[in-house]
Design an enzyme around this catalytic site. Sequence first.
Site, PDB file in Angstrom:
ATOM      1  CB  ALA A  15      82.132 -39.884  53.190  1.00 38.21           C
ATOM      2  CG  MET A  17      80.601 -33.747  51.303  1.00 38.04           C
ATOM      3  SD  MET A  17      80.417 -31.937  51.099  1.00 38.04           S
ATOM      4  CE  MET A  17      79.151 -31.399  51.432  1.00 38.04           C
ATOM      5  NE  ARG A  37      78.199 -49.729  59.103  1.00 33.44           N
ATOM      6  CZ  ARG A  37      77.786 -49.346  58.157  1.00 33.44           C
ATOM      7  NH1 ARG A  37      76.653 -48.916  58.139  1.00 33.44           N
ATOM      8  NH2 ARG A  37      78.383 -48.929  56.780  1.00 33.44           N
ATOM      9  CG  ASN A 108      72.470 -33.371  47.400  1.00 38.55           C
ATOM     10  OD1 ASN A 108      72.093 -32.544  47.610  1.00 38.55           O
ATOM     11  ND2 ASN A 108      73.737 -33.610  46.638  1.00 38.55           N
ATOM     12  CB  SER A 134      75.519 -26.238  48.098  1.00 37.43           C
ATOM     13  OG  SER A 134      76.139 -26.260  46.994  1.00 37.43           O
ATOM     14  N   GLY A 135      78.520 -26.807  48.382  1.00 39.81           N
ATOM     15  CA  GLY A 135      79.811 -26.412  48.454  1.00 39.81           C
ATOM     16  C   GLY A 135      80.971 -26.991  48.183  1.00 39.81           C
ATOM     17  CE  LYS A 188      73.220 -28.948  47.459  1.00 38.40           C
ATOM     18  NZ  LYS A 188      73.514 -30.106  47.206  1.00 38.40           N
ATOM     19  CG  HIS A 191      72.215 -25.033  44.879  1.00 41.03           C
ATOM     20  ND1 HIS A 191      72.824 -26.222  44.408  1.00 41.03           N
ATOM     21  CD2 HIS A 191      72.680 -23.925  45.033  1.00 41.03           C
ATOM     22  CE1 HIS A 191      74.011 -25.772  44.621  1.00 41.03           C
ATOM     23  NE2 HIS A 191      74.013 -24.329  45.092  1.00 41.03           N
ATOM     24  CG  ASN A 192      72.109 -29.938  43.694  1.00 39.74           C
ATOM     25  OD1 ASN A 192      72.641 -29.085  44.157  1.00 39.74           O
ATOM     26  ND2 ASN A 192      72.721 -31.429  43.914  1.00 39.74           N
ATOM     27  CD  GLU A 195      76.010 -27.814  40.973  1.00 35.69           C
ATOM     28  OE1 GLU A 195      75.675 -27.393  42.356  1.00 35.69           O
ATOM     29  OE2 GLU A 195      76.648 -28.864  40.839  1.00 35.69           O
ATOM     30  CE  LYS A 266      77.997 -38.366  43.449  1.00 34.75           C
ATOM     31  NZ  LYS A 266      78.922 -37.534  44.582  1.00 34.75           N
ATOM     32  NE  ARG A 458      44.172 -30.285  23.500  1.00 34.51           N
ATOM     33  CZ  ARG A 458      43.115 -29.614  24.446  1.00 34.51           C
ATOM     34  NH1 ARG A 458      42.625 -28.375  24.316  1.00 34.51           N
ATOM     35  NH2 ARG A 458      42.991 -30.414  25.430  1.00 34.51           N
ATOM     36  CG  HIS A 464      40.104 -31.988  23.054  1.00 38.49           C
ATOM     37  ND1 HIS A 464      39.656 -32.663  24.281  1.00 38.49           N
ATOM     38  CD2 HIS A 464      40.714 -32.578  22.377  1.00 38.49           C
ATOM     39  CE1 HIS A 464      40.274 -34.031  23.962  1.00 38.49           C
ATOM     40  NE2 HIS A 464      40.729 -33.811  22.869  1.00 38.49           N
TER      41      HIS A 464
HETATM   42  C1  LIG Z   1      81.022 -44.811  57.841  1.00 41.37           C
HETATM   43  O1  LIG Z   1      81.942 -45.064  56.533  1.00 41.37           O
HETATM   44  C2  LIG Z   1      81.754 -45.816  55.597  1.00 41.37           C
HETATM   45  C3  LIG Z   1      82.700 -45.811  54.464  1.00 41.37           C
HETATM   46  O2  LIG Z   1      83.251 -44.343  54.324  1.00 41.37           O
HETATM   47  C4  LIG Z   1      80.513 -45.409  55.060  1.00 41.37           C
HETATM   48  O3  LIG Z   1      79.877 -46.251  53.803  1.00 41.37           O
HETATM   49  C5  LIG Z   1      79.137 -45.338  56.099  1.00 41.37           C
HETATM   50  O4  LIG Z   1      77.951 -44.848  55.465  1.00 41.37           O
HETATM   51  C6  LIG Z   1      79.781 -44.376  57.114  1.00 41.37           C
HETATM   52  N1  LIG Z   1      78.642 -43.807  57.953  1.00 41.37           N
HETATM   53  C7  LIG Z   1      78.295 -44.311  59.200  1.00 41.37           C
HETATM   54  C8  LIG Z   1      77.183 -43.697  60.075  1.00 41.37           C
HETATM   55  O5  LIG Z   1      78.499 -45.570  59.603  1.00 41.37           O
END
Ligand SMILES: *[C@@H]1O[C@H](CO)[C@@H](O)[C@H](O)[C@H]1NC(C)=O
Length: 487
Positions: A15, A17, A37, A108, A134-135, A188, A191-192, A195, A266, A458, A464
């Site tokens: 994807a 990232m 895949r 994450n 991050s970034g 992380k 960190h979020n 943020e 998220k 209390r 208590h």
């Molecule tokens: C490959 O790409 C799809 C669609 O962007 C994604 O959902 C999937 O998790 C990816 N990763 C692997 C390791 O196949």
Amino acid sequence: MEAASLSRIGLAGLAVMGQNLALNIAEKGFPISVYNRTTSKVDETLDRAHTEGQLPLTGHYTPRDFVLSIQKPRSVIILVKAGAPVDQTIAALAAHMEPGDTIIDGGNEWYENTERRMVEASEKGLLYLGMGVSGGEEGARNGPSMMPGGSYEAYSNIKEIVEKVAAQVEDGPCVTYIGEGGSGNFVKMVHNGIEYGDMQLISEAYDVLKNVGGLSNDELAEIFDEWNKGELESFLIEITADIFKVKDEHGDGELVDKILDKTGMKGTGKWTVQQAAELSVAAPTIAASLDCRFLSGLKDERVAAAEVLAAAGMKEEVGTIRSGIDKKRLIDDVRQALYASKICSYAQGMNLLRAKSVEKNWNLNFGELARIWKGGCIIRAVFLDRIKKAYQRNPNLASLVVDPDFAKEMVQRQAAWRRVVGLAVSAGISTPGMCASLSYFDTYRRARLPANLVQAQRDLFGAHTYERVDRAGSFHTEWTKLARKNA
Ligand SMILES: *[C@@H]1O[C@H](CO)[C@@H](O)[C@H](O)[C@H]1NC(C)=O
């Protein structure tokens, strides 16, 4: 395949990232194998590697080909959606990996999932890292901040790579070995959470300036640009200035005013607040920012509530306050309120990290954490250098607000801070983050709180017991009997 043609590292999950991080690694001179895949993702990445500079990147269409194309001991980064997809990807790849090879989850992920997978991987002789990255897209491509935790040996295998791939600041690359177990994911996560706090505080500064100060988007852009040259200099202030400048292509005015006021999320902010409660660490600014996201989601209810309360006679206080406002002073006050509120929010995040570090024996180095957040990540800011120095001066600092330098700044800014919060409260403009930070400061700095009364209550209804300020031991009093007798 000959050893010479093998890749130095692999990355699965292409994807945005994943693609960007893979291209970044290749660009830094480390031949990389990529896999997804969905084969079109592999082709897309190959195309980009070609057009973005003939980068040393090879695409693979089966888990086996992918794994076998990497030199031993193999290091494979996976960047897929947290949760089940990570387990599935690991299962597909691990079948072809050998003892001594490493899996690095760059997503994450909830830290306990990482710790579970670490144990599962070790049963196969595999090493494991949970690495927060991050970034955003831009950071992944040109230099993110990275928080790898888990096997130190695994880290040593990729140290030269991540140090080149990370954002670079004057005191080094924005990556360091965080600690054992799921510490990289946990750091992380916090960190979020920080943020969330920063974004909330900035949105409150905007709200006060716009609705109490009556500032236009043009003026706001100018002020945020100005702020970005001083103590508030940071990525989030910089992008906020840019946001105010963008015109709406579908109508009059600026785009920012046309955006629906409902915030998405998220989950890492929620985890941060849950962990704070779990560890009995006060994190009110981060919690306030989370609550605000919840309330922002109730758009229809808020619209209805505004109508009901208007019909019940609720008057906007803003207009009358605004007429008497000194704009210049308000702007300067808001800047100081934002800065002081931010310090409190970071103090909360750091103290949450410290509590977890003690619980898990992670031995976190807070100065180093502040340092690797100075570049690459979303909360990157000039003032993180001051936080780094505060922890270098005193690694056991109880709270950022009692570091001598920050303490001085808090005191200098508190009058402005109180004016802004007071003004906002009178105007009916909610500033939950700034209020939470100020209350946190005022509660923490007071040697005596009204908790004595809570203890008495209390003890009265639950026996208590309580302690006394003037003698040792725990005490119980027959409050009701004594009160009635004396009456
Ligand atoms: C490959 O790409 C799809 C669609 O962007 C994604 O959902 C999937 O998790 C990816 N990763 C692997 C390791 O196949």
